[in-house]
Design a protein around this motif. Structure first.
Motif, PDB file in Angstrom:
ATOM      1  N   ILE A 175     -75.874 -15.446   6.781  1.00 19.69           N
ATOM      2  CA  ILE A 175     -74.734 -15.881   5.963  1.00 19.69           C
ATOM      3  C   ILE A 175     -74.375 -14.800   4.948  1.00 19.69           C
ATOM      4  O   ILE A 175     -73.202 -14.459   4.774  1.00 19.69           O
ATOM      5  CB  ILE A 175     -75.038 -17.217   5.251  1.00 19.69           C
ATOM      6  CG1 ILE A 175     -75.161 -18.353   6.269  1.00 19.69           C
ATOM      7  CG2 ILE A 175     -73.950 -17.544   4.217  1.00 19.69           C
ATOM      8  CD1 ILE A 175     -75.729 -19.635   5.694  1.00 19.69           C
ATOM      9  N   GLU A 176     -75.392 -14.249   4.292  1.00 16.25           N
ATOM     10  CA  GLU A 176     -75.137 -13.202   3.299  1.00 16.25           C
ATOM     11  C   GLU A 176     -74.502 -11.973   3.946  1.00 16.25           C
ATOM     12  O   GLU A 176     -73.582 -11.370   3.385  1.00 16.25           O
ATOM     13  CB  GLU A 176     -76.431 -12.824   2.583  1.00 16.25           C
ATOM     14  CG  GLU A 176     -76.948 -13.933   1.682  1.00 16.25           C
ATOM     15  CD  GLU A 176     -78.308 -13.654   1.089  1.00 16.25           C
ATOM     16  OE1 GLU A 176     -78.902 -12.587   1.378  1.00 16.25           O
ATOM     17  OE2 GLU A 176     -78.795 -14.506   0.321  1.00 16.25           O
ATOM     18  N   ARG A 177     -74.979 -11.603   5.117  1.00 15.61           N
ATOM     19  CA  ARG A 177     -74.434 -10.430   5.826  1.00 15.61           C
ATOM     20  C   ARG A 177     -72.974 -10.660   6.215  1.00 15.61           C
ATOM     21  O   ARG A 177     -72.127  -9.789   6.051  1.00 15.61           O
ATOM     22  CB  ARG A 177     -75.285 -10.153   7.070  1.00 15.61           C
ATOM     23  CG  ARG A 177     -74.755  -9.097   7.998  1.00 15.61           C
ATOM     24  CD  ARG A 177     -75.021  -7.696   7.465  1.00 15.61           C
ATOM     25  NE  ARG A 177     -74.357  -6.701   8.279  1.00 15.61           N
ATOM     26  CZ  ARG A 177     -74.792  -6.256   9.439  1.00 15.61           C
ATOM     27  NH1 ARG A 177     -75.919  -6.714   9.959  1.00 15.61           N
ATOM     28  NH2 ARG A 177     -74.111  -5.342  10.088  1.00 15.61           N
ATOM     29  N   LEU A 178     -72.676 -11.845   6.728  1.00 12.81           N
ATOM     30  CA  LEU A 178     -71.304 -12.158   7.111  1.00 12.81           C
ATOM     31  C   LEU A 178     -70.392 -12.207   5.889  1.00 12.81           C
ATOM     32  O   LEU A 178     -69.238 -11.777   5.953  1.00 12.81           O
ATOM     33  CB  LEU A 178     -71.246 -13.477   7.885  1.00 12.81           C
ATOM     34  CG  LEU A 178     -71.922 -13.474   9.259  1.00 12.81           C
ATOM     35  CD1 LEU A 178     -71.933 -14.882   9.840  1.00 12.81           C
ATOM     36  CD2 LEU A 178     -71.265 -12.485  10.201  1.00 12.81           C
ATOM     37  N   HIS A 179     -70.899 -12.709   4.779  1.00 11.40           N
ATOM     38  CA  HIS A 179     -70.100 -12.771   3.553  1.00 11.40           C
ATOM     39  C   HIS A 179     -69.742 -11.373   3.056  1.00 11.40           C
ATOM     40  O   HIS A 179     -68.641 -11.140   2.564  1.00 11.40           O
ATOM     41  CB  HIS A 179     -70.854 -13.546   2.470  1.00 11.40           C
ATOM     42  CG  HIS A 179     -70.061 -13.703   1.211  1.00 11.40           C
ATOM     43  ND1 HIS A 179     -70.181 -12.839   0.155  1.00 11.40           N
ATOM     44  CD2 HIS A 179     -69.127 -14.623   0.860  1.00 11.40           C
ATOM     45  CE1 HIS A 179     -69.353 -13.212  -0.798  1.00 11.40           C
ATOM     46  NE2 HIS A 179     -68.705 -14.296  -0.396  1.00 11.40           N
ATOM     47  N   ALA A 180     -70.668 -10.438   3.201  1.00  7.89           N
ATOM     48  CA  ALA A 180     -70.449  -9.068   2.721  1.00  7.89           C
ATOM     49  C   ALA A 180     -69.579  -8.237   3.657  1.00  7.89           C
ATOM     50  O   ALA A 180     -69.030  -7.212   3.249  1.00  7.89           O
ATOM     51  CB  ALA A 180     -71.789  -8.376   2.521  1.00  7.89           C
ATOM     52  N   ALA A 181     -69.431  -8.672   4.910  1.00 10.60           N
ATOM     53  CA  ALA A 181     -68.695  -7.891   5.908  1.00 10.60           C
ATOM     54  C   ALA A 181     -67.191  -7.975   5.687  1.00 10.60           C
ATOM     55  O   ALA A 181     -66.658  -9.013   5.313  1.00 10.60           O
ATOM     56  CB  ALA A 181     -69.034  -8.386   7.315  1.00 10.60           C
ATOM     57  N   ALA A 182     -66.531  -6.873   5.956  1.00  7.57           N
ATOM     58  CA  ALA A 182     -65.069  -6.826   5.828  1.00  7.57           C
ATOM     59  C   ALA A 182     -64.376  -7.399   7.058  1.00  7.57           C
ATOM     60  O   ALA A 182     -63.221  -7.800   6.988  1.00  7.57           O
ATOM     61  CB  ALA A 182     -64.618  -5.386   5.604  1.00  7.57           C
ATOM     62  N   ASP A 183     -65.078  -7.429   8.194  1.00  4.07           N
ATOM     63  CA  ASP A 183     -64.470  -7.878   9.444  1.00  4.07           C
ATOM     64  C   ASP A 183     -65.527  -8.576  10.283  1.00  4.07           C
ATOM     65  O   ASP A 183     -66.686  -8.701   9.877  1.00  4.07           O
ATOM     66  CB  ASP A 183     -63.897  -6.666  10.191  1.00  4.07           C
ATOM     67  CG  ASP A 183     -62.832  -7.041  11.212  1.00  4.07           C
ATOM     68  OD1 ASP A 183     -62.435  -8.234  11.279  1.00  4.07           O
ATOM     69  OD2 ASP A 183     -62.393  -6.146  11.948  1.00  4.07           O
ATOM     70  N   ARG A 184     -65.132  -9.005  11.475  1.00  2.87           N
ATOM     71  CA  ARG A 184     -66.069  -9.639  12.399  1.00  2.87           C
ATOM     72  C   ARG A 184     -67.193  -8.669  12.760  1.00  2.87           C
ATOM     73  O   ARG A 184     -66.996  -7.460  12.805  1.00  2.87           O
ATOM     74  CB  ARG A 184     -65.358 -10.046  13.681  1.00  2.87           C
ATOM     75  CG  ARG A 184     -64.427 -11.214  13.530  1.00  2.87           C
ATOM     76  CD  ARG A 184     -63.865 -11.606  14.888  1.00  2.87           C
ATOM     77  NE  ARG A 184     -63.032 -10.547  15.428  1.00  2.87           N
ATOM     78  CZ  ARG A 184     -61.712 -10.564  15.419  1.00  2.87           C
ATOM     79  NH1 ARG A 184     -61.077 -11.583  14.907  1.00  2.87           N
ATOM     80  NH2 ARG A 184     -61.013  -9.580  15.920  1.00  2.87           N
ATOM     81  N   THR A 186     -64.450 -15.048  20.877  1.00  4.75           N
ATOM     82  CA  THR A 186     -65.093 -14.576  22.090  1.00  4.75           C
ATOM     83  C   THR A 186     -64.262 -13.493  22.763  1.00  4.75           C
ATOM     84  O   THR A 186     -63.092 -13.304  22.437  1.00  4.75           O
ATOM     85  CB  THR A 186     -65.313 -15.746  23.079  1.00  4.75           C
ATOM     86  OG1 THR A 186     -64.058 -16.333  23.375  1.00  4.75           O
ATOM     87  CG2 THR A 186     -66.242 -16.786  22.494  1.00  4.75           C
ATOM     88  N   GLY A 187     -64.881 -12.808  23.688  1.00  2.92           N
ATOM     89  CA  GLY A 187     -64.168 -11.795  24.467  1.00  2.92           C
ATOM     90  C   GLY A 187     -64.156 -10.431  23.797  1.00  2.92           C
ATOM     91  O   GLY A 187     -64.786 -10.198  22.771  1.00  2.92           O
ATOM     92  N   ARG A 188     -63.402  -9.545  24.398  1.00  8.42           N
ATOM     93  CA  ARG A 188     -63.304  -8.171  23.913  1.00  8.42           C
ATOM     94  C   ARG A 188     -62.786  -8.153  22.469  1.00  8.42           C
ATOM     95  O   ARG A 188     -61.799  -8.801  22.144  1.00  8.42           O
ATOM     96  CB  ARG A 188     -62.356  -7.388  24.814  1.00  8.42           C
ATOM     97  CG  ARG A 188     -62.338  -5.915  24.543  1.00  8.42           C
ATOM     98  CD  ARG A 188     -61.496  -5.212  25.611  1.00  8.42           C
ATOM     99  NE  ARG A 188     -61.557  -3.794  25.461  1.00  8.42           N
ATOM    100  CZ  ARG A 188     -62.468  -3.007  26.042  1.00  8.42           C
ATOM    101  NH1 ARG A 188     -63.370  -3.530  26.840  1.00  8.42           N
ATOM    102  NH2 ARG A 188     -62.451  -1.708  25.849  1.00  8.42           N
ATOM    103  N   GLY A 189     -63.474  -7.420  21.629  1.00  7.24           N
ATOM    104  CA  GLY A 189     -63.099  -7.364  20.224  1.00  7.24           C
ATOM    105  C   GLY A 189     -63.535  -8.577  19.426  1.00  7.24           C
ATOM    106  O   GLY A 189     -63.159  -8.723  18.272  1.00  7.24           O
ATOM    107  N   GLY A 190     -64.316  -9.428  20.045  1.00  7.80           N
ATOM    108  CA  GLY A 190     -64.757 -10.650  19.379  1.00  7.80           C
ATOM    109  C   GLY A 190     -65.943 -10.412  18.470  1.00  7.80           C
ATOM    110  O   GLY A 190     -66.428  -9.302  18.300  1.00  7.80           O
ATOM    111  N   GLY A 191     -66.389 -11.463  17.879  1.00  3.58           N
ATOM    112  CA  GLY A 191     -67.530 -11.412  16.983  1.00  3.58           C
ATOM    113  C   GLY A 191     -67.552 -12.641  16.117  1.00  3.58           C
ATOM    114  O   GLY A 191     -66.850 -13.622  16.377  1.00  3.58           O
TER     115      GLY A 191
END
Length: 130
Positions: free
Chosen positions: A27-36, A71-76
């Protein structure tokens, strides 16, 4: 309780604590991320399989954590952006539940766990929080 049953229970408890710690850090990592972030990248960074990350994401989503999955290409995966986090008021029973959960995890398992435990203890004793 037989020794093998104790050993299995101890291993299960250890794995549960590791999963909870990983999910907190996720959760902390996702919160700090600018994108997927891709599941593969998260798996590599956390030293687990992509399937483990996918299970963690699904558990968190089922618990109400606003994680967006593409999902899919470019997903995350990304933590849903909802602006500033509002102040939350807890009653005594809610504070006790959170403190018990942090105690089970280990109130010093991470800097954020330590900070949360300190704030809850301060609130419980009626002190001023910063």
């Amino acid at each position: 309780m037989k020794s093998s049953a104790k050993s299995a229970a101890s291993r299960e408890n250890h794995l549960t604590v590791r999963r909870v710690e990983r999910q907190q850090h996720l959760i902390e990592r996702l919160h700090a991320a600018a994108d997927r972030i891709t599941v593969g990248t998260l798996a590599r960074d956390f030293g687990v399989s992509a399937r483990t990350i996918a299970r963690d994401v699904e558990r968190l989503r089922q618990s109400g954590v606003p994680i967006d999955v593409t999902t899919g290409r470019g997903g995350g995966v990304a933590l849903g952006r909802h602006g500033r986090i509002p102040a939350i008021a807890f009653d005594l029973r809610e504070i006790a539940a959170l403190m018990a959960s942090l105690t089970a995890l280990g109130p010093t398992a991470s800097p954020s766990a330590t900070s949360a435990m300190d704030k809850l203890a301060t609130a419980l004793t009626g002190g001023s929080m910063t």
